[in-house]
Structure formats: C-alpha cells, structure tokens
Scaffold this motif. Structure first.
Motif, PDB file in Angstrom:
ATOM      1  N   GLY A  87       9.914   6.092  36.981  1.00  0.00           N
ATOM      2  CA  GLY A  87       9.703   6.866  35.766  1.00  0.00           C
ATOM      3  C   GLY A  87       8.988   8.179  36.017  1.00  0.00           C
ATOM      4  N   ARG A  88       7.985   8.153  36.885  1.00  0.00           N
ATOM      5  CA  ARG A  88       7.223   9.373  37.169  1.00  0.00           C
ATOM      6  C   ARG A  88       8.106  10.416  37.850  1.00  0.00           C
ATOM      7  NH1 ARG A  88       1.874   7.988  39.909  1.00  0.00           N
ATOM      8  NH2 ARG A  88       3.310   7.131  41.459  1.00  0.00           N
ATOM      9  N   SER A  91      10.556  11.866  35.236  1.00  0.00           N
ATOM     10  CA  SER A  91       9.952  12.769  34.242  1.00  0.00           C
ATOM     11  C   SER A  91       9.506  14.084  34.862  1.00  0.00           C
ATOM     12  CB  SER A  91       8.759  12.074  33.566  1.00  0.00           C
ATOM     13  OG  SER A  91       7.761  11.730  34.510  1.00  0.00           O
ATOM     14  N   THR A 114      14.086   8.718  32.038  1.00  0.00           N
ATOM     15  CA  THR A 114      12.917   9.171  31.280  1.00  0.00           C
ATOM     16  C   THR A 114      12.960   8.633  29.853  1.00  0.00           C
ATOM     17  OG1 THR A 114      12.796  11.183  32.622  1.00  0.00           O
ATOM     18  CG2 THR A 114      11.629  11.196  30.529  1.00  0.00           C
ATOM     19  N   MET A 117      12.192   4.869  29.826  1.00  0.00           N
ATOM     20  CA  MET A 117      10.773   4.578  30.006  1.00  0.00           C
ATOM     21  C   MET A 117      10.006   4.762  28.694  1.00  0.00           C
ATOM     22  SD  MET A 117      10.120   3.557  33.030  1.00  0.00           S
ATOM     23  CE  MET A 117      11.022   3.408  34.583  1.00  0.00           C
ATOM     24  N   THR A 118      10.385   5.770  27.926  1.00  0.00           N
ATOM     25  CA  THR A 118       9.731   5.984  26.632  1.00  0.00           C
ATOM     26  C   THR A 118      10.038   4.842  25.675  1.00  0.00           C
ATOM     27  OG1 THR A 118       9.873   8.381  26.946  1.00  0.00           O
ATOM     28  CG2 THR A 118       9.503   7.584  24.712  1.00  0.00           C
ATOM     29  N   ALA A 121       8.032   1.743  26.603  1.00  0.00           N
ATOM     30  CA  ALA A 121       6.616   2.000  26.876  1.00  0.00           C
ATOM     31  C   ALA A 121       5.721   0.843  26.451  1.00  0.00           C
ATOM     32  CB  ALA A 121       6.178   3.293  26.182  1.00  0.00           C
ATOM     33  N   ALA A 142       1.104   4.184  33.738  1.00  0.00           N
ATOM     34  CA  ALA A 142       2.341   4.318  32.965  1.00  0.00           C
ATOM     35  C   ALA A 142       2.066   4.515  31.481  1.00  0.00           C
ATOM     36  CB  ALA A 142       3.214   3.082  33.192  1.00  0.00           C
ATOM     37  N   LEU A 145       1.528   7.994  30.866  1.00  0.00           N
ATOM     38  CA  LEU A 145       2.650   8.845  31.233  1.00  0.00           C
ATOM     39  C   LEU A 145       3.845   8.708  30.299  1.00  0.00           C
ATOM     40  CD1 LEU A 145       3.478  10.855  33.452  1.00  0.00           C
ATOM     41  CD2 LEU A 145       4.361   8.930  34.773  1.00  0.00           C
ATOM     42  N   PHE A 146       4.039   7.507  29.745  1.00  0.00           N
ATOM     43  CA  PHE A 146       5.294   7.257  29.034  1.00  0.00           C
ATOM     44  C   PHE A 146       5.159   7.060  27.522  1.00  0.00           C
ATOM     45  CE2 PHE A 146       6.295   5.251  33.325  1.00  0.00           C
ATOM     46  CZ  PHE A 146       6.819   6.429  33.831  1.00  0.00           C
ATOM     47  N   SER A 148       4.853   8.058  23.941  1.00  0.00           N
ATOM     48  CA  SER A 148       5.047   9.339  23.254  1.00  0.00           C
ATOM     49  C   SER A 148       3.986   9.581  22.189  1.00  0.00           C
ATOM     50  CB  SER A 148       6.443   9.393  22.618  1.00  0.00           C
ATOM     51  OG  SER A 148       6.628   8.299  21.732  1.00  0.00           O
ATOM     52  N   ARG A 183      -0.962  16.234  29.521  1.00  0.00           N
ATOM     53  CA  ARG A 183       0.454  16.012  29.188  1.00  0.00           C
ATOM     54  C   ARG A 183       0.723  16.247  27.710  1.00  0.00           C
ATOM     55  NH1 ARG A 183       4.025  11.775  27.593  1.00  0.00           N
ATOM     56  NH2 ARG A 183       2.320  10.273  27.277  1.00  0.00           N
TER      57      ARG A 183
END
Length: 572
Positions: A87-88, A91, A114, A117-118, A121, A142, A145-146, A148, A183
């Motif tokens: 995922g990283r 993205s 990407t 992964m959202t 999440a 994660a 990062l993921f 939203s 982010r």
C-alpha cells in the motif's frame, strides 16, 4: 485454506508465462516455517520486487487480507507488513502515471491498490489492536497512511498510545501521528494539541521521557520549517532522562555480523561464543538494519531537520555518545558520519572515549577511521595526532589484556577491532603499525589485510620486500588470484619504491611468462614500470613480452619499455 489457483493470474504476464504467486500464497500457510519463509521471499521477488506493484500484486490482496484476518494464520505480522509495504509503495506513485512490469507490460495497478487499501482501512484499525506486537506495528503505520478520515485516524492512534506497553510501539504511534498531520493538513491542529499534551504530561506511565522526546521533536517539525533555538537543549535533557536500555546485553550466539569476521586466514579457529555485545532487536522500520535503540530513529529525525546546523548537531551527538544507554551510544557512532565537513573535536573526543567498549571500538574504528571503508569520517589535520595516540593506546591496552599477538587472537570481536586499529595507523604511515604488519606477513595470518598497509613504509623495505617475495613464491600459477591476488603483492612492491623490489618483480615476470599467467604478467609489468629508468636492466625480460599472445600484456610491455628507456626528471 485459500484457493489461489481458482483465479486467472495471466494478467500482466507474457503469453505462456507461469505466475508463481498462487503457489506462494498457499505456501504462506504451510506448517513448515522454512516453506513459509521461502514463499514470502518468493512473493517479494515476483510480485513486489524492490517495491514494484503490478496486476498480480493487486490480485493477491484479497488472499493476503483473508490471511491477516485469520488469527490462526502463522506469521501474521509478516503478512500485515507485506500489505503495508504494498500500500505504501502504491500510494507513493503518481496516480496519473503508467508503470511497466518486469515483463514490459503497462500497468496502473498502483491506482487500484491505493483505492483498495482505503476501502479496507478498517482492517488495519483491527490489526492495530491485535494481541501480537508484530501485527500491531505495521498496522499502526497503516492506520496513519490509509484512513481517509483524518480525525478518526488521529483518535485511533491516540487511543493506541496508553494501550501499548512497549516503547517501540509507543514511539511508532507518535511518529505516525506526526506523519498523519503532514499527509492530511486538516488534522494538524488536532495532532499539534495532542503532541503538546504529551510534552507537558509527566504523570501517565506511558508518557515517559522517550515519548516526550519524540513528541517534542515531531511537534517542532510539523509546526514550522524553522527549528526553535530551545529544541536541541530540551531534546538533550529528555535524552539524558532516557537511560533505560531497551534490551539487555546478551551473549552473541553467532549473529551474521560476528560470523562474517570469525574466519582467520592462515590457521583454523575453533568456533566460540563471543563476549557480550548488544545483540538488540531492530526497532525502526525505516532503518531496521541500522538501529539498536528505538530512541535512535527519533534522534535521526532531529539530525535530518537540523541539516547544516553543525553546532547544534554536535551538541546532540556528544550527548548521544555519552548516553548511559549502550544502544543509543552505538547508534550515535553511525550518525557521526552524516555530519557535514570534518569531525568536530568534541565529537571525536567522545568517539575515542568509547574505545574501551570492544563492540563500540569495532564500530568506531572500522566504520569511521580506516581508509578501507568508503564512508569513513574526515578528521581535521590538527586532530590526527589525537586520533592516532588514542588508537595506539587502545592497541596497547588490548595487548596487555589479550597477549602480544592480538592480531591473530581467537576472539573475533577483539581481533577485528585490533586489526582495524592497526590499519588506521597504517593509513597515516604511523610507525606503531609496522610491527603488527610485519608479524602478519611472517605468520601469514590475515596477511591479506596487512598488504593494504605495508606500502606506506618504504623505510622498512629491507624487512618487507623479502616477506612480499615469499608471498609471491607461494602463489599457485593455476590460481594466481586466490586466496590473495598476486597483483596485491606486486602493487605493494611498487609502492615501496625500493630497488630491492625490482629483482622480485622480474622473477615474477619469468615464472608468470613460463605459465602464461597473463593477469600476473600485466600486474608485474605495471609494477615494474613505476621504477622507470632504475629498472632498465630488466629491458631484455620485458621486450619479448611485446609479442605475447595476450593484448593486455603486449600493451603493458610496450608501456613498461617506454618507462624503462625514458630518463627521470632528476637524471635529465
């Protein structure tokens, strides 16, 4: 049990090419740890090599999430870590870009990964509360990062801090929260208030000095590009409170680093357990092969932010190198190499103060001062004497403790530290290195290492040239580059610039020509050429080689003849 073979894996592959991912996915659930490890390694090689993502990486996500969801899955932490990495990397790629697989097939799989992964999440939120730390650690990252919904991500992370009982995970929560603010800028105020609360909160057990140190540093970084003048002094004060070693010293039972230095050329050495050194768990996911202490990733972040502010970084490094925590000291040694310019005197003094610690001595001398290592530290000319005296004193202490021939001691850790100390002196042509270099050539114990230093002592050519000649006589013409290349001996003879070396080189030309050892002939000719007009009596040996079958030998012979027949500037 997963049914990976029920899926069509041909997308992204060339016609007729067989995809190994379904087998690897199924083998990740094997009861055999070796099979699982091989499957994970194979998956990385085929579907995620060096961070690559392609259609088969995308197609594997449902299976990987199913495995991560099942508490009975072995090595779940590895699976969640793999999902985080996929995922990283996805993205980080340009959502408008088109990338190509290793097979040359155009792919936009990173966009779909990407998005997936959202959508998934919430799974990482569950994993972040798992009983296993190995699962929680990648899941915490994660979440930041993921998710939203930034405010929800901040709440989840804030709730994790008091729930974590290990310092590595607590520091990871703080760092992930700070990265969330970068982010998703709309979370900056929430994150800043949370960090402020940690900095000033001394009561809860989970808000100890390392956590407050991390909060202090990350608060400054998300708030402004300018580093406050009070940041480094406050960080040093918190560092001094962080004196608890995160893992205990333990006897090394053969780690990769020590095994690599256990071989001694010239005799057999019985395998042994080494004296204690810090065989610590690797904490920082970004520097998992470098960091001994979880605090070090925080300090490295601060050093990066300080950049060219050498005075502030010097003060911080001195505090690290003098920390009561051994792991923090060891990691600080590596960070000294990132300082711009020559090494400040306070940092050098602190480094040299670590020499009585055998493990630190290896890291300091080998990783810092020996010219053998590319990333060595640069010392100001006025500090050379300080360095060399300290290294020589350290060698004397080791001789007193372990006997006169420390160069060949059975203790791999001590031997390594001592040999690097000798080579550091040799780099500076210090005569205190010469006795060990000579002894190494005489006994042929790790003599390959000594050969890199003997060329610095032309005044000792009378002792060194016969020893180098002995080494050349022991070269096997059938294997002239093993175990020590003949060219290494010849380059040493050239460096010594002694007339005594000329006859040794010409003898080498004779036997190498007889055995048609073209590489040795080329090296010998190049060595002889350095003597110029002084080697003119060798003219009759060199001239026939201009017609040798090997073109490199012919070229070297012609260049050597030119050198022999051209008078030196002194003679002119």
């Amino acid at each position: 049990m997963i049914r990976a073979h029920d899926v069509d894996w041909t997308t992204g592959h060339l016609p007729g090419q067989v995809c190994g991912v379904p087998n690897q996915l199924e083998d990740m659930l094997s009861p055999d740890p070796a099979i699982r490890a091989g499957a994970l390694e194979g998956f990385y090689a085929e579907a995620h090599d060096q961070g690559a993502v392609d259609p088969c990486t995308l197609m594997s996500l449902p299976f990987l999430f199913d495995m991560a969801d099942d508490a009975a899955t072995p090595d779940r932490g590895e699976i969640v870590g793999l999902l985080l990495s996929i995922g990283r990397e996805s993205s980080d790629r340009d959502p408008e870009g088109v990338y190509f697989t290793v097979n040359g097939v155009a792919s936009t799989a990173h966009v779909d990964i990407t998005a997936e992964m959202t959508v998934r999440a919430d799974a990482f939120v569950r994993y972040a509360a798992d009983l296993e730390p190995s699962v929680r650690r990648p899941a915490i990252q994660a979440v930041g990062l993921f998710l939203s919904d930034g405010e929800r991500a901040a709440r989840v992370l804030a709730e994790r801090l008091p729930a974590e009982d290990r310092i590595a995970e607590r520091l990871l929560v703080v760092r992930t929260m700070a990265r969330l603010a970068l982010r998703l800028p709309e979370t900056k105020t929430t994150v800043a208030l949370w960090l402020d609360g940690l900095i000033d909160d001394h009561e809860p057990s989970h808000v100890d000095a390392p956590v407050r140190l991390s909060a202090l540093i990350h608060r400054a970084l998300i708030d402004s590009d300018r580093v406050p003048a009070s940041l480094v002094p406050r960080a040093i004060a918190l560092l001094r409170e962080s004196t608890l070693t995160p893992t205990a010293d333990k006897l090394c039972n053969g780690c990769r680093r020590c095994q690599s230095s256990s071989h001694v050329r010239g005799r057999d050495v019985v395998s042994q357990v080494l004296p204690p050194h810090l065989a610590a768990e690797r904490f920082d996911p970004d520097h998992h092969w470098e960091e001994h202490s979880p605090i070090s990733s925080v300090l490295r972040t601060l050093h990066t932010a300080l950049g060219e502010l050498v005075a502030e970084r010097t003060a911080l490094l001195v505090a690290q190198l003098n920390s009561a925590d051994a792991a923090t000291r060891y990691d600080a040694i590596a960070m000294t190499k990132d300082l711009p310019g020559t090494l400040p005197r306070p940092v050098l003094t602190s480094l040299l103060g670590l020499l009585p610690d055998d493990w630190a001595a290896v890291l300091v001398i080998q990783g810092g001062f020996s010219q053998w290592w590319v990333s060595r530290l640069r010392i100001a000319p006025e500090d050379s004497e300080l360095l060399l005296d300290a290294v020589a004193d350290h060698m004397a202490t080791l001789r007193i403790t372990y006997g006169g021939d420390v160069w060949a001691t059975d203790n791999a850790l001590i031997r390594r530290a001592y040999q690097e100390a000798v080579m550091t002196l040799a780099d500076h042509r210090d005569p205190r290195a010469l006795p060990d270099l000579v002894r190494s050539l005489e006994t042929r114990v790790d003599d390959w290492r000594a050969l890199y230093g003997v060329g610095a002592y032309p005044d000792a050519a009378g002792r060194l040239v016969p020893l180098l000649a002995d080494g050349l006589r022991n070269i096997d013409p059938a294997r002239p580059h093993a175990p020590i290349p003949a060219g290494l001996y010849l380059s040493c003879l050239a460096d010594l610039k002694s007339p005594l070396a000329i006859s040794v080189i010409t003898d080498t030309l004779t036997w190498a020509s007889r055995h048609q050892s073209w590489g040795v002939l080329t090296d010998a000719l190049n060595a002889l050429a350095t003597f110029g007009h002084d080697a003119q009596p060798s003219h009759s040996i060199v001239r026939p080689l201009t017609d040798a079958p090997d073109k490199e030998v012919r070229a070297a012979a012609r260049a050597t003849l030119d050198a022999l027949t051209t008078p030196s500037e002194t003679e002119v």
